[in-house]
Design an enzyme around this catalytic site. Structure first.
Site, mmCIF file in Angstrom:
data_model
loop_
_atom_site.group_PDB
_atom_site.id
_atom_site.type_symbol
_atom_site.label_atom_id
_atom_site.label_comp_id
_atom_site.label_asym_id
_atom_site.label_seq_id
_atom_site.Cartn_x
_atom_site.Cartn_y
_atom_site.Cartn_z
ATOM 1 N N ALA A 193 0.837 -1.206 0.000
ATOM 2 C CA ALA A 193 0.000 0.000 0.000
ATOM 3 C C ALA A 193 0.875 1.261 0.000
ATOM 4 O O ALA A 193 1.951 1.254 0.618
ATOM 5 C CB ALA A 193 -0.920 -0.009 1.213
ATOM 6 N N CYS A 247 12.291 4.693 2.468
ATOM 7 C CA CYS A 247 12.426 6.120 2.179
ATOM 8 C C CYS A 247 13.021 6.800 3.404
ATOM 9 O O CYS A 247 12.634 7.904 3.778
ATOM 10 C CB CYS A 247 11.102 6.752 1.769
ATOM 11 S SG CYS A 247 9.760 6.559 2.962
ATOM 12 N N ASP A 291 -0.577 -6.045 2.211
ATOM 13 C CA ASP A 291 -0.361 -5.016 3.226
ATOM 14 C C ASP A 291 -1.097 -5.409 4.497
ATOM 15 O O ASP A 291 -2.092 -6.134 4.451
ATOM 16 C CB ASP A 291 -0.819 -3.640 2.743
ATOM 17 C CG ASP A 291 -0.092 -2.516 3.468
ATOM 18 O OD1 ASP A 291 1.003 -2.134 3.000
ATOM 19 O OD2 ASP A 291 -0.591 -2.049 4.509
ATOM 20 N N SER A 323 1.569 2.149 -5.578
ATOM 21 C CA SER A 323 2.291 2.706 -6.724
ATOM 22 C C SER A 323 3.346 1.736 -7.251
ATOM 23 O O SER A 323 3.446 1.503 -8.460
ATOM 24 C CB SER A 323 2.955 4.034 -6.337
ATOM 25 O OG SER A 323 1.987 4.991 -5.966
ATOM 26 N N ASP A 327 0.020 -9.608 7.983
ATOM 27 C CA ASP A 327 1.219 -9.011 8.562
ATOM 28 C C ASP A 327 2.427 -9.642 7.878
ATOM 29 O O ASP A 327 2.648 -10.853 7.960
ATOM 30 C CB ASP A 327 1.262 -9.285 10.065
ATOM 31 C CG ASP A 327 2.397 -8.545 10.765
ATOM 32 O OD1 ASP A 327 3.379 -8.164 10.104
ATOM 33 O OD2 ASP A 327 2.301 -8.356 11.990
#
Length: 297
Positions: A45, A186, A83, A48, A110
């Site tokens: 999720a 990220c 997800d 993208s 999970d």
């Protein structure tokens, strides 16, 4: 600009395009998806990267040599997008459904405990490719989200390290021999990045290795760090270099796996050789967000 944005949003809802930062598109590109692959996106999720994986699986649908077009065939593989967040799974489902591909499954599990799946003969299904884009502190997005500066602390990565390592470990267990996994965040916090990869390499010693990323024109990545320090869970003035320095009452929070290899050990030389294959994409080099990527086979 408002009209352009409205047009882009409309095209995205139709599945004509998917908007992403350039660095966010790197992990799927490193997987080298083929139409027959079984692909697992463990933390998919909002979808993208899963959309990118699905599109890559269809790249060979209508190849042309300039004179003739190859006859259409659906991919024989599948992209399983998973997800753990029930609200985000709804968004994930909508995102991948836009593409109308029959080669897609959405699951709600999970990722730390993703179950074994079995084929019709009762054999465990192993995946050819696994994307491990784990939940992270997101400090690589500070350039585009300046509001995070008031909330961010180095300790956030420490709280996530155990979960990130568990997800990567489960991904490698699900990978077939000769397959490929990509670990990404990220975040630029080494406790979430190099520490997780190094700990996984120690756990799966002899079975898994780091390999170089493919060439990425226009995107400059720095090599992974060879050493780092680990922050105190609550005291921002205290950092540790070795797990032996951590008080016993805090060892459950600052785990040995969060630390670099002990000075003088064989692991130091090994990590120095392979850490260069990790890549840190820094915002001021890429004019994008910050990202960490490692490819394991």
């Amino acid at each position: 600009h408002q009209r352009l944005k409205a047009c882009l949003v409309w095209l995205q809802r139709l599945g004509v395009l998917t908007r992403q930062e350039s660095v966010s598109m790197i992990p799927p590109l490193c997987l080298d998806i083929q139409p027959e692959h079984k692909v697992l996106d463990m933390c998919a999720a909002p979808g993208s990267k899963a959309s990118q994986l699905i599109e890559m699986m269809h790249w060979g649908d209508a190849e042309s040599d300039g004179r003739t077009t190859k006859s259409f065939q659906w991919p024989r593989g599948v992209v399983m997008a998973n997800d753990n967040d029930s609200r985000r799974v709804d968004v994930l489902t909508f995102t991948v459904q836009r593409l109308g591909s029959p080669s897609t499954l959405v699951t709600h599990v999970d990722a730390q405990f993703f179950p074994n799946l079995f084929d019709s003969a009762g054999a465990i299904i192993r995946f050819d490719r696994v994307l491990v884009d784990v939940p992270c502190s997101g400090d690589g997005t500070l350039r585009k989200s300046p509001g995070l500066w008031s909330k961010w602390t180095p300790q956030e990565g420490l709280a996530l390290h155990r979960k990130q390592l568990a997800i990567l470990g489960r991904a490698l267990e699900l990978l077939r021999v000769g397959g490929r996994a990509v670990y990404s965040t990220c975040s630029l916090n080494p406790v979430e990045d190099e520490a997780v990869v190094a700990a996984a390499l120690r756990r799966f010693a002899g079975c898994v290795t780091l390999v170089a990323l493919p060439p990425l024109e226009g995107l400059h990545g720095s090599p992974g760090l060879e050493t780092w320090v680990v922050p105190h869970p609550s005291d921002r003035s205290v950092y540790w270099e070795r797990p032996e320095d951590v008080p016993s009452e805090l060892q459950s929070l600052a785990r040995p796996s969060a630390f670099p290899a002990a000075p003088g050990s064989e692991d130091v030389a090994t990590w120095a050789q392979v850490s260069r294959h990790c890549r840190r994409f820094l915002p001021h080099y890429t004019a994008s967000g910050g990202f960490f990527v490692a490819v394991l086979e």
